[in-house]
Design an enzyme around this catalytic site. Structure first.
Site, PDB file in Angstrom:
ATOM      1  N   HIS A 117       9.297  11.950  -7.724  1.00  0.00           N
ATOM      2  CA  HIS A 117       9.204  12.344  -6.332  1.00  0.00           C
ATOM      3  C   HIS A 117      10.501  13.039  -5.892  1.00  0.00           C
ATOM      4  CE1 HIS A 117       5.940   9.080  -6.089  1.00  0.00           C
ATOM      5  NE2 HIS A 117       5.355  10.260  -6.014  1.00  0.00           N
TER       6      HIS A 117
ATOM      7  N   GLY B 192       0.812  -1.203   0.000  1.00  0.00           N
ATOM      8  CA  GLY B 192       0.000   0.000   0.000  1.00  0.00           C
ATOM      9  C   GLY B 192       0.847   1.254   0.000  1.00  0.00           C
ATOM     10  N   SER B 193       0.358   2.286   0.672  1.00  0.00           N
ATOM     11  CA  SER B 193       1.039   3.579   0.696  1.00  0.00           C
ATOM     12  C   SER B 193       0.621   4.336   1.944  1.00  0.00           C
ATOM     13  CB  SER B 193       0.672   4.382  -0.556  1.00  0.00           C
ATOM     14  OG  SER B 193       1.046   5.736  -0.417  1.00  0.00           O
ATOM     15  N   SER B 194       1.520   5.157   2.441  1.00  0.00           N
ATOM     16  CA  SER B 194       1.204   5.947   3.634  1.00  0.00           C
ATOM     17  C   SER B 194       0.162   7.028   3.354  1.00  0.00           C
ATOM     18  CB  SER B 194       2.475   6.587   4.192  1.00  0.00           C
ATOM     19  OG  SER B 194       3.071   7.448   3.238  1.00  0.00           O
ATOM     20  N   CYS B 195      -0.197   7.252   2.089  1.00  0.00           N
ATOM     21  CA  CYS B 195      -1.228   8.243   1.775  1.00  0.00           C
ATOM     22  C   CYS B 195      -2.619   7.788   2.211  1.00  0.00           C
ATOM     23  CB  CYS B 195      -1.226   8.571   0.288  1.00  0.00           C
ATOM     24  SG  CYS B 195      -1.868   7.254  -0.771  1.00  0.00           S
TER      25      CYS B 195
ATOM     26  N   TYR C 127      -6.548   7.482  -5.333  1.00  0.00           N
ATOM     27  CA  TYR C 127      -5.538   6.436  -5.137  1.00  0.00           C
ATOM     28  C   TYR C 127      -5.573   5.918  -3.700  1.00  0.00           C
ATOM     29  CZ  TYR C 127      -0.924   4.251  -4.776  1.00  0.00           C
ATOM     30  OH  TYR C 127       0.107   3.353  -4.552  1.00  0.00           O
TER      31      TYR C 127
ATOM     32  N   LYS D 118      -6.355   2.065  -2.177  1.00  0.00           N
ATOM     33  CA  LYS D 118      -5.453   1.322  -1.290  1.00  0.00           C
ATOM     34  C   LYS D 118      -6.144   0.960   0.020  1.00  0.00           C
ATOM     35  CE  LYS D 118      -1.945   0.774  -3.843  1.00  0.00           C
ATOM     36  NZ  LYS D 118      -1.584  -0.624  -4.259  1.00  0.00           N
TER      37      LYS D 118
END
Length: 321
Positions: free
Chosen positions: A180, A107-110, A137, A141
């Site tokens: 990024h 996943g992602s920390s967002c 997005y 997730k």
């Protein structure tokens, strides 16, 4: 996990997927199942179903995703939510149907709220509003996490999720417009050195603080998490095989990051911070105490990781597009 187990890595050519291949092969897992997007479209349910029925993987790592920066997220929100949801739904359901031993979702920390307390703990999920610029997005997730949890609850599957902090490393995106912060700065300093420029200008005051994790550390963390005994994992995380944060637990200011990159690239000029430009979120740090409690910690220092990434960048002309 046994060394002869068949492990399917979805998204094996990306930043995370390529690191997973290096990690698994380096640890003696050589029965890897790999498919490019041209060979297997993960948004095609029929194709994914057929693939799982034919190949019968023992383990699945879902690292495939449609990703991009702020511009891409704002311009193509429907594509971001649709494609990521479809990939997750198709792969997770096929893994259940074909009795995969375990699945790991990247996943992602967002996924965490825009104004979550720092450092961000796993239980901050769904406790507030998301950052609007990447909400589609992030929602996809979050849905992936909840898909894993729901299949675990209903079918007693062993589906786990890891949420990494900001990643960097070989095979990163070094595009001049949509990369990024680390690949963008590495490229900017490198080109400034080649062009004999006297200074590099950086947006913001340099005071914003961020956490960065080398992708090879993430890959090792993924293998560590997958190798945890199911009952022990549940006990230690106090969850239904839910998600774990993965990071260093350390943060640096953008100014400190830029100074380190300046040293790594041997750029002789000056740093100029344009405080009229936005800093973004003042701080973004993950609480990694759960993963540390299981016995894993990041090993690659920021400077060592940046040197490794810079060497890879310099050696690959094709990434400077």
């Amino acid at each position: 996990m046994n060394k002869q187990d068949k492990i399917y890595i979805a998204g094996h050519r990306g930043l995370v997927g390529s690191a997973l291949v290096r990690c698994l092969e380096g640890n003696g897992f050589d029965n890897l199942l790999l498919r490019t997007h041209a060979e297997l479209d993960l948004t095609d349910q029929a194709a994914v179903t057929h693939f799982f029925q034919q190949e019968k993987p023992d383990y699945v790592i879902l690292a495939a995703a449609k990703v991009g920066g702020i511009y891409a997220n704002n311009t193509y929100p429907a594509e971001f939510i649709y494609q990521n949801l479809m990939m997750e739904c198709n792969v997770i359901h096929a893994a259940y149907q074909n009795s995969v031993k375990s699945l790991l979702l990247l996943g992602s920390s967002c996924i965490y709220p825009k104004f979550a307390n720092q450092p961000m703990r796993e239980d901050a999920l769904l406790s507030g509003i998301l950052e609007p610029s990447n909400e589609p997005y992030a929602l996809a997730k979050i849905a992936g996490i909840k898909l894993c949890e729901s299949y675990n609850r209903q079918y007693d599957t062993d589906f786990r999720s890891v949420m990494p902090t900001n990643l960097y490393g070989p095979h990163d995106n070094f595009h001049s417009q949509n990369s990024h912060v680390i690949p963008a700065l590495l490229r900017r300093f490198h080109e400034a050195k080649l062009n004999h420029e006297s200074q590099v200008e950086i947006w913001g005051s340099g005071n914003a603080r961020r956490e960065f994790l080398h992708v090879d550390d993430l890959a090792q963390a993924c293998l560590f998490v997958m190798q945890q005994d199911k009952a022990h994992y549940q006990t230690q995380t106090k969850s239904m095989l839910s998600h774990l944060n993965v990071g260093t637990g350390q943060e640096v200011s953008i100014r400190e990051l830029a100074e380190t990159i300046k040293a790594v690239t041997a750029f002789p000029g000056a740093l100029i911070f344009d405080s009229s430009k936005p800093d973004g979120t003042p701080r973004k740090l993950l609480d990694v105490s759960k993963l540390n409690g299981l016995g894993w910690q990041a090993k690659i220092s920021l400077e060592a990781g940046l040197r490794d990434t810079y060497q890879w960048f310099v050696a690959h002309d094709d990434v400077r597009l």
